[in-house]
Scaffold this active site. Structure first.
Site, PDB file in Angstrom:
ATOM      1  N   ASN A  96       0.810  -1.226   0.000  1.00 38.22           N
ATOM      2  CA  ASN A  96       0.000   0.000   0.000  1.00 38.22           C
ATOM      3  C   ASN A  96       0.843   1.276   0.000  1.00 38.22           C
ATOM      4  OD1 ASN A  96      -2.259  -1.511  -0.209  1.00 38.22           O
ATOM      5  ND2 ASN A  96      -2.933  -1.304   1.909  1.00 38.22           N
ATOM      6  N   HIS A 176      -4.819   3.358  14.610  1.00 36.47           N
ATOM      7  CA  HIS A 176      -5.885   2.447  14.215  1.00 36.47           C
ATOM      8  C   HIS A 176      -5.295   1.041  14.137  1.00 36.47           C
ATOM      9  CE1 HIS A 176      -9.497   1.005  12.368  1.00 36.47           C
ATOM     10  NE2 HIS A 176      -8.860   0.604  11.287  1.00 36.47           N
TER      11      HIS A 176
HETATM   12  P1  A3D Z   1     -10.935  -3.393  -2.093  1.00 35.22           P
HETATM   13  O1  A3D Z   1     -12.348  -3.775  -2.249  1.00 35.22           O
HETATM   14  O2  A3D Z   1      -9.881  -4.398  -2.444  1.00 35.22           O
HETATM   15  O3  A3D Z   1     -10.675  -2.056  -2.946  1.00 35.22           O
HETATM   16  C1  A3D Z   1      -9.416  -1.517  -3.140  1.00 35.22           C
HETATM   17  C2  A3D Z   1      -9.379  -1.005  -4.558  1.00 35.22           C
HETATM   18  O4  A3D Z   1      -8.134  -0.319  -4.748  1.00 35.22           O
HETATM   19  C3  A3D Z   1      -9.443  -2.118  -5.622  1.00 35.22           C
HETATM   20  O5  A3D Z   1     -10.562  -1.906  -6.459  1.00 35.22           O
HETATM   21  C4  A3D Z   1      -8.132  -1.974  -6.369  1.00 35.22           C
HETATM   22  O6  A3D Z   1      -8.247  -2.228  -7.763  1.00 35.22           O
HETATM   23  C5  A3D Z   1      -7.789  -0.514  -6.112  1.00 35.22           C
HETATM   24  N1  A3D Z   1      -6.377  -0.180  -6.310  1.00 35.22           N
HETATM   25  C6  A3D Z   1      -5.271  -0.926  -6.039  1.00 35.22           C
HETATM   26  N2  A3D Z   1      -4.171  -0.244  -6.383  1.00 35.22           N
HETATM   27  C7  A3D Z   1      -4.576   0.952  -6.872  1.00 35.22           C
HETATM   28  C8  A3D Z   1      -3.908   2.080  -7.393  1.00 35.22           C
HETATM   29  N3  A3D Z   1      -2.574   2.117  -7.485  1.00 35.22           N
HETATM   30  N4  A3D Z   1      -4.643   3.137  -7.797  1.00 35.22           N
HETATM   31  C9  A3D Z   1      -5.998   3.103  -7.717  1.00 35.22           C
HETATM   32  N5  A3D Z   1      -6.678   2.047  -7.253  1.00 35.22           N
HETATM   33  C10 A3D Z   1      -5.985   0.991  -6.831  1.00 35.22           C
HETATM   34  O7  A3D Z   1     -10.625  -2.926  -0.577  1.00 35.22           O
HETATM   35  P2  A3D Z   1     -11.608  -2.142   0.420  1.00 35.22           P
HETATM   36  O8  A3D Z   1     -12.302  -1.085  -0.338  1.00 35.22           O
HETATM   37  O9  A3D Z   1     -12.358  -3.123   1.219  1.00 35.22           O
HETATM   38  O10 A3D Z   1     -10.514  -1.490   1.410  1.00 35.22           O
HETATM   39  C11 A3D Z   1      -9.654  -0.477   0.945  1.00 35.22           C
HETATM   40  C12 A3D Z   1      -8.600  -0.142   1.996  1.00 35.22           C
HETATM   41  O11 A3D Z   1      -9.226   0.370   3.178  1.00 35.22           O
HETATM   42  C13 A3D Z   1      -7.750  -1.326   2.474  1.00 35.22           C
HETATM   43  O12 A3D Z   1      -6.406  -0.925   2.602  1.00 35.22           O
HETATM   44  C14 A3D Z   1      -8.332  -1.652   3.841  1.00 35.22           C
HETATM   45  O13 A3D Z   1      -7.398  -2.275   4.690  1.00 35.22           O
HETATM   46  C15 A3D Z   1      -8.684  -0.270   4.320  1.00 35.22           C
HETATM   47  N6  A3D Z   1      -9.651  -0.209   5.413  1.00 35.22           N
HETATM   48  C16 A3D Z   1      -9.441   0.738   6.369  1.00 35.22           C
HETATM   49  C17 A3D Z   1     -10.310   0.864   7.410  1.00 35.22           C
HETATM   50  C18 A3D Z   1     -10.070   1.919   8.456  1.00 35.22           C
HETATM   51  O14 A3D Z   1     -10.843   2.039   9.376  1.00 35.22           O
HETATM   52  C19 A3D Z   1      -8.913   2.783   8.360  1.00 35.22           C
HETATM   53  C20 A3D Z   1     -11.435   0.033   7.504  1.00 35.22           C
HETATM   54  C21 A3D Z   1     -11.634  -0.917   6.512  1.00 35.22           C
HETATM   55  C22 A3D Z   1     -10.735  -1.032   5.456  1.00 35.22           C
END
Ligand code: A3D
Length: 320
Positions: A96, A176
Site C-alpha cells: 500500500n 488504528h
Molecule cells: P478493495 O475492495 O480491495 O478495494 C481496493 C481497490 O483499490 C481495488 O478496487 C483496487 O483495484 C484498487 N487499487 C489498487 N491499487 C490501486 C492504485 N494504485 N490506484 C488506484 N486504485 C488501486 O478494498 P476495500 O475497499 O475493502 O478497502 C480499501 C482499503 O481500506 C484497504 O487498505 C483496507 O485495509 C482499508 N480499510 C481501512 C479501514 C479503516 O478504518 C482505516 C477500515 C476498513 C478497510
C-alpha cells in the site's frame, strides 16, 4: 453555484459504498478512479441508474485517468489491498505504500486544493506517507479511523445498555490498530460517563473491559466473518461524515488521524486524536488531559505508529 466534486481513489468495496452514500446525500458530483479496468465505470453507471429511483441529481463517472479528478474538493483514498484472515493491518504496508506514492502524485498534480481523507491501511502510516507524497498542507490531509472505531464502541455499548445508540457518545484515540485507546471516562450515555454507569450497576467492569477489547478487535471480527476482505459499510459511512463536515463547514468534533505537532506531547506525527473539522480541513487538534493509565495506553499506541512510519522510511528512501 456548481456542485462540489468528490474524487474517490479506489473503487472497491469501500469506494463503491462511498459513492453510493455521497450520491444519496447529494454531496456533489462523483468521480470513481481505479486501476482495475471497467470496475469504476461499471459501478458509476450502476449507481447512476439508481438515481431516478432514489431521486438524486449528481453525476457519476468512472475512470482510469487521473486528469478526471481535476479540481476535486474532496478526495477519499481507499486504493490498495485490504486484509485477509490472519493478516494484520501492518502486513499491508509494503504494497500500500507504493499505491500511496502513485495516488499522492495524482492528487498533487490534479487536485492540490482538495480535502483528502485516507482510509487505506495501515492507516496512520499511510496517511503520513500520502501527505508527504502529495505535498498538500497537513491540515488538508487526514485519516479516517476514530469515527469508525468510536461507532463500533457506541454500537456495542448501546446493545449492552439497551438504549438508543443516539444517546451513546464514545471516544477512541491512538493509532488504528490493536493498540487503539477506547477512552471509557470520556464515553457516555446521555452525558453519564461509563465508569459512573458501572457504579450505578448498569454493567460490570468485566463486561465493559470485554466491550473495549471487542472494539479493538472490531476490524478483525469482520475480516474473520467475511473471509475475503474487510469491513466496508461502516468505514464508508464514517468517512462520509468527515467529508460532509468539511463541505458544509460543520465544525464537527470528530476523532481522526491528524497531524499532531505539539498537542499530547507529540512532535510531527499522524495519529488518532480529537479534532475539529470544518471548511479549513482539520482546523484544530483538541489536546485533552489523559490520566496516567490512559497516557500509558496512548504512548504504546503512538510507539506502534512510530514503528510503522520508520518501516515506511526503510522501504522508500524519499520518505527518510
Ligand atoms: P478493495 O475492495 O480491495 O478495494 C481496493 C481497490 O483499490 C481495488 O478496487 C483496487 O483495484 C484498487 N487499487 C489498487 N491499487 C490501486 C492504485 N494504485 N490506484 C488506484 N486504485 C488501486 O478494498 P476495500 O475497499 O475493502 O478497502 C480499501 C482499503 O481500506 C484497504 O487498505 C483496507 O485495509 C482499508 N480499510 C481501512 C479501514 C479503516 O478504518 C482505516 C477500515 C476498513 C478497510
Amino acid at each position: 453555484m456548481a456542485r462540489p466534486k468528490i474524487a474517490l481513489i479506489g473503487a472497491g468495496q469501500i469506494g463503491g459504498t462511498l459513492a453510493h452514500l455521497a450520491a444519496i446525500k447529494e454531496l456533489g458530483d462523483i468521480v470513481l478512479f481505479d486501476i482495475a479496468e471497467g470496475v469504476p465505470q461499471g459501478k458509476a453507471l450502476d449507481l447512476a441508474e439508481s438515481g431516478p429511483v432514489e431521486g438524486f441529481d449528481v453525476s457519476l463517472k468512472g475512470t482510469q485517468d487521473y486528469a478526471d479528478i481535476a479540481g476535486a474538493d474532496v478526495c477519499i483514498v481507499t486504493a490498495g489491498v485490504p486484509r485477509k484472515p490472519g493478516m494484520s493491518r501492518d502486513d499491508l504496508l509494503g504494497i500500500n505504500l507504493k499505491v500511496m506514492k502513485a495516488v499522492g502524485e495524482g492528487i498533487k498534480t490534479h487536485c492540490p486544493d482538495a480535502f483528502v481523507i485516507c482510509i487505506t491501511n495501515p492507516l496512520d502510516a499511510m496517511v503520513w506517507a500520502l501527505q508527504v507524497f502529495s505535498g498538500l498542507p497537513r491540515e488538508k490531509v487526514c485519516g479516517m479511523a476514530g469515527v469508525l472505531d468510536s461507532a463500533r464502541f457506541r454500537h456495542f455499548l448501546a446493545e449492552e445498555f439497551g438504549v438508543s445508540m443516539r444517546d451513546v457518545t464514545a471516544f477512541v484515540l491512538g493509532g488504528h490498530g490493536d493498540t487503539m485507546v477506547p477512552l471509557t471516562r470520556y464515553s457516555t450515555v446521555a452525558g453519564i460517563p461509563l465508569p459512573d454507569l458501572v457504579e450505578m450497576g448498569w454493567t460490570t467492569q468485566d463486561k465493559l473491559d470485554a466491550i473495549v477489547q471487542r472494539t479493538r478487535d472490531g476490524g478483525a471480527e469482520i475480516v474473520g466473518l467475511l473471509k475475503t476482505g474487510s469491513a466496508f459499510y461502516a468505514p464508508a459511512t464514517s468517512a462520509i461524515e468527515m467529508a460532509e463536515a468539511y463541505l458544509k463547514d460543520q465544525k464537527r468534533l470528530l476523532p481522526c488521524a491528524a497531524y499532531v505537532d505539539s498537542a499530547f506531547g507529540l512532535k510531527g506525527l499522524y495519529v488518532g486524536v480529537p479534532t475539529i473539522i470544518g471548511a479549513g480541513g482539520v482546523e484544530k487538534v483538541i489536546d485533552i488531559k489523559l490520566q496516567k493509565d490512559e497516557q500509558a495506553m496512548f504512548d504504546k499506541s503512538v510507539d506502534a505508529v512510530k514503528g510503522l512510519v520508520e518501516a515506511c522510511k526503510g522501504i522508500d528512501e524519499s520518505l527518510a
